[in-house]
Design a protein around this motif. Structure first.
Motif, PDB file in Angstrom:
ATOM      1  N   ARG A  70       0.826  -1.216   0.000  1.00  0.00           N
ATOM      2  CA  ARG A  70       0.000   0.000   0.000  1.00  0.00           C
ATOM      3  C   ARG A  70       0.856   1.260   0.000  1.00  0.00           C
ATOM      4  O   ARG A  70       0.595   2.204  -0.737  1.00  0.00           O
ATOM      5  N   VAL A  71       1.909   1.262   0.818  1.00  0.00           N
ATOM      6  CA  VAL A  71       2.798   2.420   0.874  1.00  0.00           C
ATOM      7  C   VAL A  71       3.499   2.619  -0.465  1.00  0.00           C
ATOM      8  O   VAL A  71       3.613   3.740  -0.956  1.00  0.00           O
ATOM      9  N   ASP A  74       1.104   4.162  -2.876  1.00  0.00           N
ATOM     10  CA  ASP A  74       0.883   5.568  -2.537  1.00  0.00           C
ATOM     11  C   ASP A  74       2.069   6.433  -2.967  1.00  0.00           C
ATOM     12  O   ASP A  74       1.890   7.511  -3.532  1.00  0.00           O
ATOM     13  N   LEU A  75       3.282   5.951  -2.716  1.00  0.00           N
ATOM     14  CA  LEU A  75       4.468   6.733  -3.060  1.00  0.00           C
ATOM     15  C   LEU A  75       4.649   6.866  -4.570  1.00  0.00           C
ATOM     16  O   LEU A  75       5.088   7.905  -5.061  1.00  0.00           O
ATOM     17  N   ARG A  77       2.470   7.244  -6.722  1.00  0.00           N
ATOM     18  CA  ARG A  77       1.517   8.204  -7.276  1.00  0.00           C
ATOM     19  C   ARG A  77       2.053   9.628  -7.199  1.00  0.00           C
ATOM     20  O   ARG A  77       1.422  10.548  -7.694  1.00  0.00           O
ATOM     21  N   ARG A  78       3.204   9.806  -6.563  1.00  0.00           N
ATOM     22  CA  ARG A  78       3.796  11.136  -6.413  1.00  0.00           C
ATOM     23  C   ARG A  78       4.907  11.317  -7.442  1.00  0.00           C
ATOM     24  O   ARG A  78       5.963  10.701  -7.334  1.00  0.00           O
ATOM     25  N   ARG A 136      -7.249  15.479  -6.857  1.00  0.00           N
ATOM     26  CA  ARG A 136      -6.298  14.561  -6.242  1.00  0.00           C
ATOM     27  C   ARG A 136      -6.555  13.143  -6.728  1.00  0.00           C
ATOM     28  O   ARG A 136      -5.848  12.224  -6.392  1.00  0.00           O
ATOM     29  N   ARG A 138      -6.708  10.049  -9.344  1.00  0.00           N
ATOM     30  CA  ARG A 138      -5.880   9.613 -10.458  1.00  0.00           C
ATOM     31  C   ARG A 138      -6.787   9.076 -11.568  1.00  0.00           C
ATOM     32  O   ARG A 138      -7.798   8.467 -11.279  1.00  0.00           O
TER      33      ARG A 138
END
Length: 140
Positions: A70-71, A74-75, A77-78, A136, A138
């Protein structure tokens, strides 16, 4: 000095080295703290300061595969994070992910660069960006 700090510094096996360490305060500090003692003996600190301490803290929090997945998602996507990933790591991720049939099928839809650009709205980095800059969410 607190019992906690003494207990942490007890990990220094050599008595002379341990007592020398106790008597010589960490640079720029007026006393030993549990974090400074943990740094001295090479253990993880509670409040990470250096980049390596922060990376170690993240790794310990992400030992569970579900949390790590999950992390990572999330990362990624930046765009500013993806820009810092080494090219060889990006290639390794693409190779690993395209082993999965569902991901490979989606990837094949974007085999032409122009198709990818029109679908993602991104010319340079290959990172999926939202179509509305204020959004925000995607889009794929």
């Amino acid at each position: 000095m607190s019992f906690t700090v003494h207990n942490i510094l007890a990990a220094i096996a050599d008595d002379e080295e341990r007592f020398t360490t106790i008597l010589n305060l960490p640079e720029g500090k007026s006393r030993w703290t549990p974090d400074s003692a943990n740094r001295r003996v090479g253990r993880q600190v509670v409040k990470p300061v250096t980049p390596q301490e922060k990376v170690s803290a993240i790794h310990s929090l992400a030992k569970d595969d579900g949390v790590a997945g999950r992390v990572t998602g999330d990362l990624l996507r930046r765009p500013e994070v993806v820009a810092q990933v080494k090219d060889e790591d990006k290639v390794r991720v693409v190779e690993e992910l395209t082993r999965e049939d569902q991901v490979a099928a989606k990837s094949a839809q974007f085999s032409h660069h122009d198709d990818f650009i029109s679908a993602t709205g991104n010319i340079d980095t290959g990172v999926l960006l939202p179509r509305n800059p204020r959004s925000r969410c995607r889009t794929t």
